[in-house]
Scaffold this active site. Structure first.
Site, PDB file in Angstrom:
ATOM      1  CG  HIS A   1      81.043   6.963 113.402  1.00  0.00           C
ATOM      2  ND1 HIS A   1      80.680   8.215 112.917  1.00  0.00           N
ATOM      3  CD2 HIS A   1      80.164   6.681 114.387  1.00  0.00           C
ATOM      4  CE1 HIS A   1      79.650   8.670 113.605  1.00  0.00           C
ATOM      5  NE2 HIS A   1      79.303   7.750 114.505  1.00  0.00           N
ATOM      6  CG  HIS A   2      78.908   8.534 107.064  1.00  0.00           C
ATOM      7  ND1 HIS A   2      79.577   9.546 106.410  1.00  0.00           N
ATOM      8  CD2 HIS A   2      78.062   8.015 106.143  1.00  0.00           C
ATOM      9  CE1 HIS A   2      79.145   9.631 105.161  1.00  0.00           C
ATOM     10  NE2 HIS A   2      78.236   8.700 104.973  1.00  0.00           N
ATOM     11  CB  ALA A   3      82.170  11.156 112.078  1.00  0.00           C
TER      12      ALA A   3
END
Length: 452
Positions: free
Chosen positions: A140-142
């Site tokens: 996930h990019h987060a």
């Protein structure tokens, strides 16, 4: 349990997560089996990685609490972390070709990550033709951006074909940003910093506009088929170009490698959309992350901005298209480097706001004005050949995320004298994504011929 705060930008990636727009990035690596490898090579590789269970941050982080993601107090260690869930072993019916591998990766990249767990997966895939196997990874990019994830994953590999047991990336501590855990509600601590930054940005915005009214106003993107409503289903395609041929084209035209990449993508899109009758009259616009660091800038930290650049899809000749892109890119970078940090954030916010807003509308991004039509990235990868337990890495193909209004992403990584392209597209908007990969190879031939 102590918490690790979630920064404002990472919270934005969590807020954009939806059933139709999963916010993970990833990549596909392909490998050639060593000459003396037997049928159990990949299985033993999986078991050697599975045995490395000393998992460290951020690989064991999950979103804390039961509140909505945007209001979560932060990241915390997952007390029930299950490596067997994140590390997976798959096989294609032998002999699996490029089409079968593409179908599998498309399916894996379509599936959202389980945000109740640490948001990443690593798949090893055997059964490919010509003595090959593959590794597909998503995160996930987060949690980690795509470039950082790729660098960490490359630690599995070595520059020499020794047969050592690879060190799993989840046992390696991150090079920066881990620090001690911070207690308390991270969202509330973020507010004063965000407010102070907004005040500084507003003050500098006035000065920037007075100096050059165009520097903070991104170009308007034309409406295109890429703004059509999409589901979560993705297609993934790959292509490889000779980096030296790309450099030759740039040298002849006085352009950078990045300019040539944009030109090739513009040529590819022009041909693809002409075939379907969907080519806009105005030039399509790409969102392009670019380094804003000068040669003498040695400060620690990220110096990355996002530029909105025309792709010249309204220009017929390839050489003319490249020269137009080089000129607009040079102007955009010169303007961007004159902006303060807050101005950079404002510019990116203005360009991305229609796409961000579209994520929360039932009809997607088709009715909103857009700052860009697609995303294009050119990432510097390893120049030397890499090996995984003696298996030579053949290719490194990025897989990216999509937003409503931007149903296509094209990202390339330089590796061992080549540019490895990954095309990520919305399945229901771009049903023939592989044609883009074919057109990209043709676009380089066309450009070199046109340049003479």
């Amino acid at each position: 349990m102590a918490l690790r705060p979630i920064g404002p930008i990472d919270r934005a990636w969590l807020a954009l997560e939806s059933d139709r727009t999963p916010m993970h990035v990833g990549g596909l690596m392909t490998f050639a089996l060593p000459d003396d490898a037997d049928d159990g090579f990949v299985g033993r590789l999986v078991e050697s990685l599975r045995g490395q269970r000393d998992v460290v941050a951020p690989w064991n982080w999950k979103i804390a609490g039961s509140l909505p993601r945007l209001l979560s107090p932060g990241w915390r260690d997952d007390p029930a972390f299950d490596l067997d869930y994140h590390l997976r072993h798959s096989a294609l019916p032998r002999p699996g070709g490029e089409r079968e591998l593409g179908v599998l990766v498309s399916r894996l990249h379509s599936n959202p990550l389980d945000l109740r767990r640490p948001p990443w997966e690593l798949h090893l895939v055997e059964g490919l033709s010509e003595g090959r196997f593959a590794m597909y990874f998503k995160i996930h990019h987060a949690l980690i951006d795509g470039v950082s994830a790729m660098q960490m994953l490359l630690r599995l590999t070595t520059p020499a074909p020794d047969m050592r047991t690879p060190i799993a990336p989840w046992t390696l501590r991150r090079g920066h940003g881990t620090g001690p855990p911070a207690p308390g509600p991270a969202l509330l601590r973020d507010v004063p910093g965000i407010a102070a930054g907004s005040v500084r940005a507003a003050r500098r915005l006035v000065a920037d506009l007075a100096e050059d009214p165009g520097m903070l106003v991104p170009p308007q993107a034309p409406r295109s088929v890429l703004a059509s409503p999409m589901s979560h289903q993705r297609r993934f395609a790959t292509q490889i170009l000779d980096l030296e041929r790309v450099r030759v084209a740039g040298s002849i035209a006085g352009a950078t490698v990045n300019d040539v990449v944009l030109c090739l993508c513009g040529t590819t899109l022009r041909r693809y959309l002409t075939e379907s009758g969907d080519l806009p009259a105005a030039s399509m616009i790409a969102a392009v992350p670019m380094s804003l660091r000068s040669d003498r800038d040695t400060r620690i930290g990220s110096r990355i901005g996002m530029l909105s650049l025309p792709l010249g899809t309204d220009v017929e000749g390839a050489a003319e298209r490249l020269r137009a892109i080089a000129a607009s890119s040079a102007l955009a970078k010169a303007r961007a480097r004159r902006l303060h940090a807050e101005g950079q954030l404002l510019r990116m916010a203005v360009a991305a706001s229609p796409s961000a807003l579209a994520q929360f509308l039932p009809w997607g991004g088709g009715l909103l004005p857009a700052g860009f039509n697609l995303g294009i990235s050119n990432v510097r990868g390893p120049a030397e050949r890499r090996y995984l337990s003696g298996a030579r890495m053949l290719g490194l193909f990025p897989a990216s995320l999509l937003l409503h209004g931007t149903a296509l992403n094209i990202t390339c990584v330089s590796y061992d004298g080549y540019l490895d392209f990954g095309f990520t597209g919305a399945r229901d908007v771009l049903p023939h994504l592989q044609r883009l990969a074919v057109h990209l190879d043709e676009a380089l031939d066309e450009l070199l011929d046109d340049l003479g």
